[in-house]
Enzyme design. Structure first.
Site, PDB file in Angstrom:
ATOM      1  N   SER A   8       0.839  15.642 -55.445  1.00 44.92           N
ATOM      2  CA  SER A   8       1.583  16.210 -54.320  1.00 44.92           C
ATOM      3  C   SER A   8       1.000  17.571 -53.958  1.00 44.92           C
ATOM      4  O   SER A   8       0.992  18.501 -54.771  1.00 44.92           O
ATOM      5  CB  SER A   8       3.056  16.339 -54.692  1.00 44.92           C
ATOM      6  N   HIS A  33      -0.430  13.014 -51.637  1.00 44.94           N
ATOM      7  CA  HIS A  33       0.943  12.952 -51.121  1.00 44.94           C
ATOM      8  C   HIS A  33       1.255  14.252 -50.378  1.00 44.94           C
ATOM      9  O   HIS A  33       1.176  15.339 -50.956  1.00 44.94           O
ATOM     10  CB  HIS A  33       1.888  12.754 -52.304  1.00 44.94           C
ATOM     11  N   ASP A  35       4.024  16.382 -48.256  1.00 41.67           N
ATOM     12  CA  ASP A  35       5.454  16.518 -47.981  1.00 41.67           C
ATOM     13  C   ASP A  35       5.685  17.341 -46.723  1.00 41.67           C
ATOM     14  O   ASP A  35       5.459  18.551 -46.731  1.00 41.67           O
ATOM     15  CB  ASP A  35       6.132  17.233 -49.150  1.00 41.67           C
ATOM     16  N   MET A  37       8.355  18.990 -44.376  1.00 41.15           N
ATOM     17  CA  MET A  37       9.778  19.388 -44.410  1.00 41.15           C
ATOM     18  C   MET A  37      10.098  20.245 -43.193  1.00 41.15           C
ATOM     19  O   MET A  37       9.303  21.126 -42.841  1.00 41.15           O
ATOM     20  CB  MET A  37      10.053  20.208 -45.666  1.00 41.15           C
ATOM     21  N   HIS A  66       5.038  12.039 -46.600  1.00 42.02           N
ATOM     22  CA  HIS A  66       6.467  11.898 -46.914  1.00 42.02           C
ATOM     23  C   HIS A  66       7.226  12.768 -45.928  1.00 42.02           C
ATOM     24  O   HIS A  66       7.232  13.994 -46.051  1.00 42.02           O
ATOM     25  CB  HIS A  66       6.670  12.349 -48.368  1.00 42.02           C
ATOM     26  N   MET A  68      10.193  14.509 -44.584  1.00 40.39           N
ATOM     27  CA  MET A  68      11.545  14.979 -44.894  1.00 40.39           C
ATOM     28  C   MET A  68      12.020  15.770 -43.687  1.00 40.39           C
ATOM     29  O   MET A  68      12.190  16.992 -43.726  1.00 40.39           O
ATOM     30  CB  MET A  68      11.531  15.830 -46.168  1.00 40.39           C
ATOM     31  N   MET A 139      13.560   8.608 -54.641  1.00 36.45           N
ATOM     32  CA  MET A 139      13.497  10.036 -54.990  1.00 36.45           C
ATOM     33  C   MET A 139      14.105  10.222 -56.376  1.00 36.45           C
ATOM     34  O   MET A 139      15.230   9.779 -56.629  1.00 36.45           O
ATOM     35  CB  MET A 139      14.275  10.882 -53.985  1.00 36.45           C
ATOM     36  N   GLY A 144      13.036  18.429 -51.328  1.00 37.83           N
ATOM     37  CA  GLY A 144      12.985  19.785 -50.800  1.00 37.83           C
ATOM     38  C   GLY A 144      12.082  20.742 -51.577  1.00 37.83           C
ATOM     39  O   GLY A 144      11.498  21.646 -50.990  1.00 37.83           O
ATOM     40  N   PHE A 145      11.971  20.525 -52.869  1.00 38.03           N
ATOM     41  CA  PHE A 145      11.209  21.472 -53.688  1.00 38.03           C
ATOM     42  C   PHE A 145      10.454  20.759 -54.803  1.00 38.03           C
ATOM     43  O   PHE A 145      10.943  19.760 -55.346  1.00 38.03           O
ATOM     44  CB  PHE A 145      12.153  22.506 -54.318  1.00 38.03           C
ATOM     45  N   ASP A 173       9.131   9.938 -56.926  1.00 33.74           N
ATOM     46  CA  ASP A 173       8.731  11.276 -56.486  1.00 33.74           C
ATOM     47  C   ASP A 173       9.733  12.302 -56.996  1.00 33.74           C
ATOM     48  O   ASP A 173      10.900  12.274 -56.622  1.00 33.74           O
ATOM     49  CB  ASP A 173       8.666  11.275 -54.947  1.00 33.74           C
ATOM     50  N   THR A 196       3.674  19.248 -59.839  1.00 31.53           N
ATOM     51  CA  THR A 196       3.487  20.243 -60.899  1.00 31.53           C
ATOM     52  C   THR A 196       2.629  19.725 -62.053  1.00 31.53           C
ATOM     53  O   THR A 196       1.722  20.426 -62.518  1.00 31.53           O
ATOM     54  CB  THR A 196       4.875  20.668 -61.448  1.00 31.53           C
TER      55      THR A 196
HETATM   56  C1  DX5 Z   1      10.034  17.085 -53.353  1.00 29.21           C
HETATM   57  C2  DX5 Z   1       8.741  16.454 -52.903  1.00 29.21           C
HETATM   58  C3  DX5 Z   1       7.807  16.141 -53.992  1.00 29.21           C
HETATM   59  C4  DX5 Z   1       7.329  17.305 -54.834  1.00 29.21           C
HETATM   60  C5  DX5 Z   1       7.140  16.771 -56.219  1.00 29.21           C
HETATM   61  O1  DX5 Z   1      10.930  17.081 -52.303  1.00 29.21           O
HETATM   62  O2  DX5 Z   1       9.033  15.241 -52.214  1.00 29.21           O
HETATM   63  O3  DX5 Z   1       6.706  15.378 -53.526  1.00 29.21           O
HETATM   64  O4  DX5 Z   1       6.165  17.898 -54.387  1.00 29.21           O
HETATM   65  O5  DX5 Z   1       6.843  17.824 -57.069  1.00 29.21           O
HETATM   66  P1  DX5 Z   1       6.996  17.719 -58.659  1.00 29.21           P
HETATM   67  O6  DX5 Z   1       6.094  16.644 -59.135  1.00 29.21           O
HETATM   68  O7  DX5 Z   1       6.599  19.086 -59.105  1.00 29.21           O
HETATM   69  O8  DX5 Z   1       8.441  17.413 -58.940  1.00 29.21           O
HETATM   70 ZN    ZN Z   2       7.364  13.914 -51.708  1.00 27.56          ZN
END
Ligand code: DX5
Ligand code: ZN
Length: 221
Positions: A8, A33, A35, A37, A66, A68, A139, A144-145, A173, A196
């Site tokens: 990600s 991936h 994200d 947002m 993805h 969001m 999910m 979001g984070f 995810d 991460t």
């Molecule tokens: C969260 C995102 C994820 C995020 C995953 O809303 O959709 O893709 O980047 O990060 P980790 O693997 O650190 O949980």
């Molecule tokens: Zn994601």
């Protein structure tokens, strides 16, 4: 079902975006991936189309976007132009008919289409979309984070969707690492988003290899 590892981008060092994307590709990422947002559907704002375009230019592997955001159906042409190969929309961002239309529009642009469920929604919510989608995203954190803790109560949902759709790609995810990837694979997931635990690992290649091996133990034909 083949195992896919999707680092990600959110977790990379954005000061050196191109370099980071190539580092992920060299480390064995199958897809990247991304994200998106909007600060409305989730309480965070990440990046948009030009950023995705820059990512796409840096690597040869597919880009998995993805969304969001609210009204994801508005941005399908832009995502195609930015280089997306898969677009995932959340099923609660529009009516059922609008989501099905969005899925068709994504496929008409030659991309793969997927539908995501936030943690609070049950496996059954994916059912109306099953005839049309290429992948379901479960999910495993609140969207979001990055860097949040894996929610193990999502495992039965993965297993339920796997029993409903034996051939479907199932993506997880949020909070995925070697240990949680194994749990998800055992439950039936085969596509692993890793933020991460990939970009922020001391050695990204060895991290991806370990996560892949942990998941592949449960790979079914
Ligand atoms: C969260 C995102 C994820 C995020 C995953 O809303 O959709 O893709 O980047 O990060 P980790 O693997 O650190 O949980
Ligand atoms: Zn994601």
């Amino acid at each position: 079902m083949k195992t896919f590892i999707a680092p990600s981008i959110l977790a990379c060092d954005m000061q050196k975006l191109g370099e980071e994307m190539r580092r992920a590709e060299r480390a064995g990422a199958d897809v990247l991936h991304a994200d998106v947002m909007d600060g409305v559907y989730v309480p965070n704002i990440s990046f948009g189309f030009d950023f995705i375009k820059a990512v796409d230019k840096a690597v040869g592997i597919p880009i998995d976007v993805h969304m969001m955001t609210v009204c994801p159906q508005k941005y399908i042409r832009e995502l195609k132009d930015a280089g997306a190969d898969n677009v995932t929309v959340h099923h609660d961002t529009a009516s059922r008919d609008e989501i099905i239309k969005a899925v068709w529009a994504i496929k008409n642009e030659g991309m793969k289409a997927s539908v995501a469920l936030r943690p609070k929604f049950p496996a059954e919510d994916i059912e109306p979309f099953l005839p049309y989608i290429d992948m379901a995203l479960v999910m495993t954190v609140e969207p979001g984070f990055g860097g949040q803790k894996f929610m193990s109560d999502m495992l039965p949902k993965i297993a339920k969707i796997r029993s409903m759709a034996p051939e479907l790609d199932i993506q997880v995810d949020g909070g995925i690492n070697e240990e949680t990837a194994a749990l998800c694979a055992k439950a039936g997931a085969n596509v692993f988003v890793v933020g991460t635990a990939s970009f922020r690992a001391p050695d990204m290649k060895s991290a991806i290899t370990k996560i892949r091996r942990a998941a592949e133990k449960y790979e079914v034909e």
